[in-house]
Write a protein that holds these residues in place. Structure first.
Motif, short mmCIF file in Angstrom:
data_model
loop_
_atom_site.label_atom_id
_atom_site.label_comp_id
_atom_site.label_asym_id
_atom_site.label_seq_id
_atom_site.Cartn_x
_atom_site.Cartn_y
_atom_site.Cartn_z
N VAL A 14 0.83 -1.21 0.00
CA VAL A 14 0.00 0.00 0.00
C VAL A 14 0.86 1.26 0.00
O VAL A 14 0.67 2.18 -0.80
CB VAL A 14 -0.95 -0.02 1.21
N ILE A 20 -1.17 6.43 -3.89
CA ILE A 20 -1.62 6.62 -2.52
C ILE A 20 -0.67 7.55 -1.75
O ILE A 20 -1.10 8.29 -0.86
CB ILE A 20 -1.78 5.28 -1.79
N TYR A 24 -2.00 10.87 -0.03
CA TYR A 24 -1.76 11.24 1.36
C TYR A 24 -1.33 12.70 1.47
O TYR A 24 -1.81 13.43 2.36
CB TYR A 24 -0.66 10.34 1.95
N VAL A 175 -6.84 10.56 -0.24
CA VAL A 175 -6.68 9.15 0.09
C VAL A 175 -8.02 8.45 0.22
O VAL A 175 -8.15 7.26 -0.10
CB VAL A 175 -5.84 9.00 1.37
N PHE A 178 -9.18 7.44 -3.17
CA PHE A 178 -8.42 6.25 -3.58
C PHE A 178 -8.98 5.00 -2.91
O PHE A 178 -9.10 3.94 -3.55
CB PHE A 178 -6.95 6.42 -3.23
N VAL A 191 -3.29 -1.36 -6.99
CA VAL A 191 -2.20 -1.03 -6.07
C VAL A 191 -0.86 -1.58 -6.54
O VAL A 191 0.11 -1.57 -5.79
CB VAL A 191 -2.50 -1.54 -4.65
N VAL A 218 -5.38 -0.45 3.57
CA VAL A 218 -5.65 0.93 3.18
C VAL A 218 -6.58 1.59 4.19
O VAL A 218 -6.41 2.77 4.53
CB VAL A 218 -6.26 0.98 1.76
N SER A 222 -5.47 4.88 6.27
CA SER A 222 -6.22 6.12 6.10
C SER A 222 -6.91 6.58 7.38
O SER A 222 -7.26 7.75 7.51
CB SER A 222 -7.27 5.94 5.00
#
Length: 248
Positions: A14, A20, A24, A175, A178, A191, A218, A222
């Motif tokens: 990840v 990602i 972020y 994020v 995503f 991914v 994920v 997150s």
């Protein structure tokens, strides 16, 4: 309840995804900047409307109240964002959420509870509205600002809707957007964008690396950062919520 085997390979996959990592940075920037701008704009509006001698004060309050009760809908809102040139830009996360009518009324109720004698004494000493705001109002409003700021930050962090409907550039999605795309994915290709991820997949067994395990990784990645904010605001949170709960 008990994992088949302990492994961090899912988190490695990840965090090794370029999309990602970019998401972020977008989410952190959006949360920090959006919370600061939103709280400042809303506080300034509440501060101005707290003066009972403000011209057209009742009309402005009624206008703000109407926006809480009625909405133009998603399509007109999207057309407005498009005409303003905000779609597919980072500012689409900041400008539309810069003012909150609900937070403004909560702030207004709190500011009206500050003794007018305190404001009048500062004005007699030569303090202007800006100095009163930053040296008197804001220091006295820390519990209220902390509670509303936390709600605003969580709203920015958890929002996936704006990134899904107002942004098409994958480098600008947050994020949570995503994560929403990943939850709808049917394979691991979402991914597996880098060579590092391919190497991690080769090192990991098919039993440890599944689409569901990637999704759960994920979710954890997150959710953990915003949860870490709560302990720092806990001492202000309860008092701020109680202040905002009385609006009679």
């Amino acid at each position: 309840m008990w994992p088949r085997s302990f492994t961090l390979i899912n988190y490695e996959i990840v965090l090794g995804n370029e999309v990602i990592r970019s998401a972020y940075l977008i989410t952190i920037a959006r949360t920090v900047l959006g919370t600061i701008v939103g709280m400042l704009v809303t506080l300034i509006a509440a501060y101005g409307l707290s003066y009972r001698g403000l011209p057209f004060r009742k009309g402005i309050l009624a206008y703000v109240l109407i926006t809480m009760l009625f909405s133009g809908g998603l399509v007109p809102f999207y057309i407005q964002l498009f005409n303003l040139g905000l779609t597919n830009t980072f500012l689409v996360y900041i400008i539309p959420t810069a003012f909150s009518a609900w937070n403004m009324f909560v702030m207004l109720k709190f500011l009206q509870g500050i003794p007018e004698a305190l404001i009048e004494s500062a004005e007699l000493d030569g303090a202007g509205p800006v100095r009163i705001l930053f040296q008197i109002i804001i220091p006295l409003s820390k519990p209220m600002l902390a509670a509303l700021g936390l709600f605003t930050a969580v709203g920015h962090w958890n929002d996936w809707f704006a990134g899904a409907f107002y942004v098409t550039d994958q480098s600008l999605i947050p994020v949570q957007t995503f994560l929403q795309q990943l939850l709808n994915a049917s394979d691991l290709s979402a991914v597996m964008g880098s060579n590092n991820n391919q190497e991690a997949l080769a090192r990991g067994s098919q039993q440890n690396i599944t689409l569901m395990s990637i999704k759960m990784a994920v979710v954890m990645v997150s959710a953990i950062p915003i949860l870490c904010v709560y302990p720092f605001l806990q001492k202000y949170f309860v008092k701020g919520v109680l202040i905002g709960s009385v609006k009679g």
